[in-house]
Write a protein that holds these residues in place. Structure first.
Motif, PDB file in Angstrom:
ATOM      1  N   HIS A 101       0.832  -1.207   0.000  1.00  0.00           N
ATOM      2  CA  HIS A 101       0.000   0.000   0.000  1.00  0.00           C
ATOM      3  C   HIS A 101       0.866   1.256   0.000  1.00  0.00           C
ATOM      4  O   HIS A 101       0.571   2.228  -0.709  1.00  0.00           O
ATOM      5  N   LEU A 102       1.933   1.248   0.779  1.00  0.00           N
ATOM      6  CA  LEU A 102       2.818   2.416   0.833  1.00  0.00           C
ATOM      7  C   LEU A 102       3.457   2.671  -0.526  1.00  0.00           C
ATOM      8  O   LEU A 102       3.475   3.802  -1.015  1.00  0.00           O
ATOM      9  N   VAL A 103       3.978   1.616  -1.136  1.00  0.00           N
ATOM     10  CA  VAL A 103       4.676   1.750  -2.414  1.00  0.00           C
ATOM     11  C   VAL A 103       3.728   2.211  -3.513  1.00  0.00           C
ATOM     12  O   VAL A 103       4.092   3.021  -4.366  1.00  0.00           O
ATOM     13  N   GLU A 104       2.514   1.717  -3.480  1.00  0.00           N
ATOM     14  CA  GLU A 104       1.571   1.995  -4.556  1.00  0.00           C
ATOM     15  C   GLU A 104       0.892   3.353  -4.439  1.00  0.00           C
ATOM     16  O   GLU A 104       0.370   3.861  -5.439  1.00  0.00           O
ATOM     17  N   ASN A 105       0.918   3.965  -3.263  1.00  0.00           N
ATOM     18  CA  ASN A 105       0.143   5.181  -3.062  1.00  0.00           C
ATOM     19  C   ASN A 105       0.956   6.412  -2.692  1.00  0.00           C
ATOM     20  O   ASN A 105       0.401   7.510  -2.634  1.00  0.00           O
ATOM     21  N   PHE A 106       2.247   6.260  -2.433  1.00  0.00           N
ATOM     22  CA  PHE A 106       3.053   7.393  -1.988  1.00  0.00           C
ATOM     23  C   PHE A 106       4.390   7.464  -2.720  1.00  0.00           C
ATOM     24  O   PHE A 106       4.895   6.454  -3.210  1.00  0.00           O
ATOM     25  N   HIS A 107       4.929   8.668  -2.745  1.00  0.00           N
ATOM     26  CA  HIS A 107       6.353   8.849  -3.012  1.00  0.00           C
ATOM     27  C   HIS A 107       7.036   8.471  -1.701  1.00  0.00           C
ATOM     28  O   HIS A 107       6.847   9.132  -0.678  1.00  0.00           O
ATOM     29  N   THR A 108       7.813   7.395  -1.702  1.00  0.00           N
ATOM     30  CA  THR A 108       8.305   6.824  -0.457  1.00  0.00           C
ATOM     31  C   THR A 108       9.765   7.160  -0.193  1.00  0.00           C
ATOM     32  O   THR A 108      10.598   7.126  -1.097  1.00  0.00           O
ATOM     33  N   VAL A 109      10.058   7.468   1.071  1.00  0.00           N
ATOM     34  CA  VAL A 109      11.429   7.759   1.510  1.00  0.00           C
ATOM     35  C   VAL A 109      11.746   6.850   2.678  1.00  0.00           C
ATOM     36  O   VAL A 109      11.152   6.961   3.757  1.00  0.00           O
ATOM     37  N   GLY A 110      12.670   5.918   2.482  1.00  0.00           N
ATOM     38  CA  GLY A 110      13.052   5.002   3.542  1.00  0.00           C
ATOM     39  C   GLY A 110      14.188   5.560   4.381  1.00  0.00           C
ATOM     40  O   GLY A 110      15.155   6.112   3.836  1.00  0.00           O
ATOM     41  N   CYS A 111      14.093   5.445   5.681  1.00  0.00           N
ATOM     42  CA  CYS A 111      15.124   5.957   6.580  1.00  0.00           C
ATOM     43  C   CYS A 111      15.991   4.803   7.075  1.00  0.00           C
ATOM     44  O   CYS A 111      15.472   3.786   7.547  1.00  0.00           O
ATOM     45  N   THR A 112      17.300   4.961   6.955  1.00  0.00           N
ATOM     46  CA  THR A 112      18.210   3.888   7.322  1.00  0.00           C
ATOM     47  C   THR A 112      19.554   4.465   7.756  1.00  0.00           C
ATOM     48  O   THR A 112      19.851   5.633   7.508  1.00  0.00           O
ATOM     49  N   ALA A 113      20.366   3.638   8.390  1.00  0.00           N
ATOM     50  CA  ALA A 113      21.715   4.053   8.773  1.00  0.00           C
ATOM     51  C   ALA A 113      22.635   3.997   7.560  1.00  0.00           C
ATOM     52  O   ALA A 113      22.389   3.261   6.606  1.00  0.00           O
ATOM     53  N   VAL A 114      23.707   4.773   7.597  1.00  0.00           N
ATOM     54  CA  VAL A 114      24.709   4.736   6.535  1.00  0.00           C
ATOM     55  C   VAL A 114      25.429   3.400   6.563  1.00  0.00           C
ATOM     56  O   VAL A 114      25.781   2.897   7.625  1.00  0.00           O
ATOM     57  N   THR A 115      25.648   2.809   5.380  1.00  0.00           N
ATOM     58  CA  THR A 115      26.335   1.512   5.330  1.00  0.00           C
ATOM     59  C   THR A 115      27.580   1.568   4.451  1.00  0.00           C
ATOM     60  O   THR A 115      28.088   0.536   4.024  1.00  0.00           O
ATOM     61  N   ASN A 116      28.058   2.762   4.141  1.00  0.00           N
ATOM     62  CA  ASN A 116      29.278   2.948   3.359  1.00  0.00           C
ATOM     63  C   ASN A 116      29.177   2.389   1.939  1.00  0.00           C
ATOM     64  O   ASN A 116      30.195   2.055   1.327  1.00  0.00           O
ATOM     65  N   ARG A 156       3.895  16.849  -9.194  1.00  0.00           N
ATOM     66  CA  ARG A 156       4.603  15.612  -9.491  1.00  0.00           C
ATOM     67  C   ARG A 156       3.661  14.571 -10.084  1.00  0.00           C
ATOM     68  O   ARG A 156       2.482  14.524  -9.760  1.00  0.00           O
ATOM     69  N   ALA A 157       4.202  13.759 -10.968  1.00  0.00           N
ATOM     70  CA  ALA A 157       3.421  12.680 -11.566  1.00  0.00           C
ATOM     71  C   ALA A 157       2.861  11.773 -10.475  1.00  0.00           C
ATOM     72  O   ALA A 157       3.480  11.573  -9.430  1.00  0.00           O
ATOM     73  N   SER A 158       1.678  11.222 -10.730  1.00  0.00           N
ATOM     74  CA  SER A 158       1.078  10.314  -9.759  1.00  0.00           C
ATOM     75  C   SER A 158       1.859   9.003  -9.719  1.00  0.00           C
ATOM     76  O   SER A 158       2.619   8.686 -10.645  1.00  0.00           O
ATOM     77  N   GLU A 159       1.654   8.238  -8.664  1.00  0.00           N
ATOM     78  CA  GLU A 159       2.364   6.967  -8.551  1.00  0.00           C
ATOM     79  C   GLU A 159       1.956   6.007  -9.656  1.00  0.00           C
ATOM     80  O   GLU A 159       2.778   5.239 -10.164  1.00  0.00           O
ATOM     81  N   SER A 160       0.693   6.054 -10.078  1.00  0.00           N
ATOM     82  CA  SER A 160       0.262   5.173 -11.166  1.00  0.00           C
ATOM     83  C   SER A 160       0.935   5.562 -12.482  1.00  0.00           C
ATOM     84  O   SER A 160       1.294   4.691 -13.290  1.00  0.00           O
ATOM     85  N   GLU A 161       1.127   6.863 -12.713  1.00  0.00           N
ATOM     86  CA  GLU A 161       1.821   7.311 -13.927  1.00  0.00           C
ATOM     87  C   GLU A 161       3.274   6.856 -13.918  1.00  0.00           C
ATOM     88  O   GLU A 161       3.808   6.420 -14.954  1.00  0.00           O
ATOM     89  N   LEU A 162       3.919   6.938 -12.752  1.00  0.00           N
ATOM     90  CA  LEU A 162       5.313   6.512 -12.665  1.00  0.00           C
ATOM     91  C   LEU A 162       5.438   4.993 -12.783  1.00  0.00           C
ATOM     92  O   LEU A 162       6.371   4.495 -13.422  1.00  0.00           O
ATOM     93  N   GLU A 163       4.501   4.265 -12.200  1.00  0.00           N
ATOM     94  CA  GLU A 163       4.548   2.812 -12.332  1.00  0.00           C
ATOM     95  C   GLU A 163       4.384   2.401 -13.792  1.00  0.00           C
ATOM     96  O   GLU A 163       4.997   1.443 -14.256  1.00  0.00           O
TER      97      GLU A 163
END
Length: 245
Positions: A67-82, A173-180
């Motif tokens: 649901h998140l991937v299909e409906n939003f511009h998604t930004v994942g938060c993570t630690a730096v891994t070099n 911005r283009a919708s998620e369906s347009e980008l998919e």
């Protein structure tokens, strides 16, 4: 613009409450939970949520990762891994301040996605997201706990909100369906040019990250999709090229 927050696979109810409180602090209200723990009204989630126990936390929606991937511009938060430009799961990444700057003036629905307390978001999950955000901490100990990380990121995003109307030149911005749809044509094109099968997943991930940072408009996405559709069609039917179609 609209900014939502998602927490994937949280193990500790208190961390969900802390994130809800940070959302309330910085003017955000839409909370999505993927595989959450039990959040009892008398439990620590509500105890840690402060005034967010009145609206943000009880109004949270339980959804799937899809649901998140299909409906939003998604930004994942993570630690730096070099990782560097040779690998495209946790690289390239932006800092929270850079993320706020890139989103300012962009008309889109964005979801900031936080992962589990011990392992964060998996590489498979990050590969499906549009951007990666990482907090620049000490190289000796770069990992923040879930509540801390959310508070830092949401603080930087505090002035990028639905209510911000003083910027007249917003980007639709283009919708998620347009980008998919564009990604589907890109995948088809890779098949048409016989791009090595073992490299296609990484190539598509690279394209997703590039376009995720670029925030193309609907017209731009449609134009690129049309170009790749035409190129794939000519590769599949070379006789059309000879006829000048």
């Amino acid at each position: 613009m609209t900014i939502a927050v998602a927490v994937v696979g949280a193990e500790t109810p208190g961390n969900v409450g802390t994130i809800a409180r940070a959302m309330k602090n910085f003017g955000l209200s839409d909370l999505y939970l993927v595989d959450p723990p039990e959040l009892a009204p008398e439990g620590e989630a509500y105890g840690f949520a402060g005034h967010a126990r009145e609206d943000v936390l009880p109004d949270a929606s339980e959804v799937s990762f899809d649901h998140l991937v299909e409906n939003f511009h998604t930004v994942g938060c993570t630690a730096v891994t070099n990782e560097d430009e040779r690998r495209h799961v946790r690289y390239p990444f932006v800092t929270p301040a850079e993320l706020a700057e890139s989103l300012r003036g962009v008309e889109t629905e964005t979801c900031i996605v936080f992962g589990r307390e011990r392992v964060g978001l998996t590489n498979e999950e990050l590969a499906r997201l549009d951007e990666v955000c990482s907090i620049p901490a000490s190289a000796a100990y770069p990992v923040l706990n879930l509540g801390q990380a959310a508070t830092v990121v949401l603080y930087e995003l505090r002035d990028v909100s639905v209510e911000e109307t003083q910027l007249p030149d917003t980007i639709e911005r283009a919708s998620e369906s347009e980008l998919e749809g564009l990604y589907e044509e890109l995948d088809r094109f890779l098949a048409c040019i016989n791009h090595p099968v073992e490299k296609r997943e990484k190539t598509m991930r690279l394209w997703r990250r590039v376009l995720g940072r670029a925030h193309p408009t609907g017209r731009e996405a449609s134009t690129m999709r049309g170009l790749f559709r035409r190129a794939s069609g000519l590769l599949e039917h070379p006789e059309r090229l000879q006829k000048g179609e």
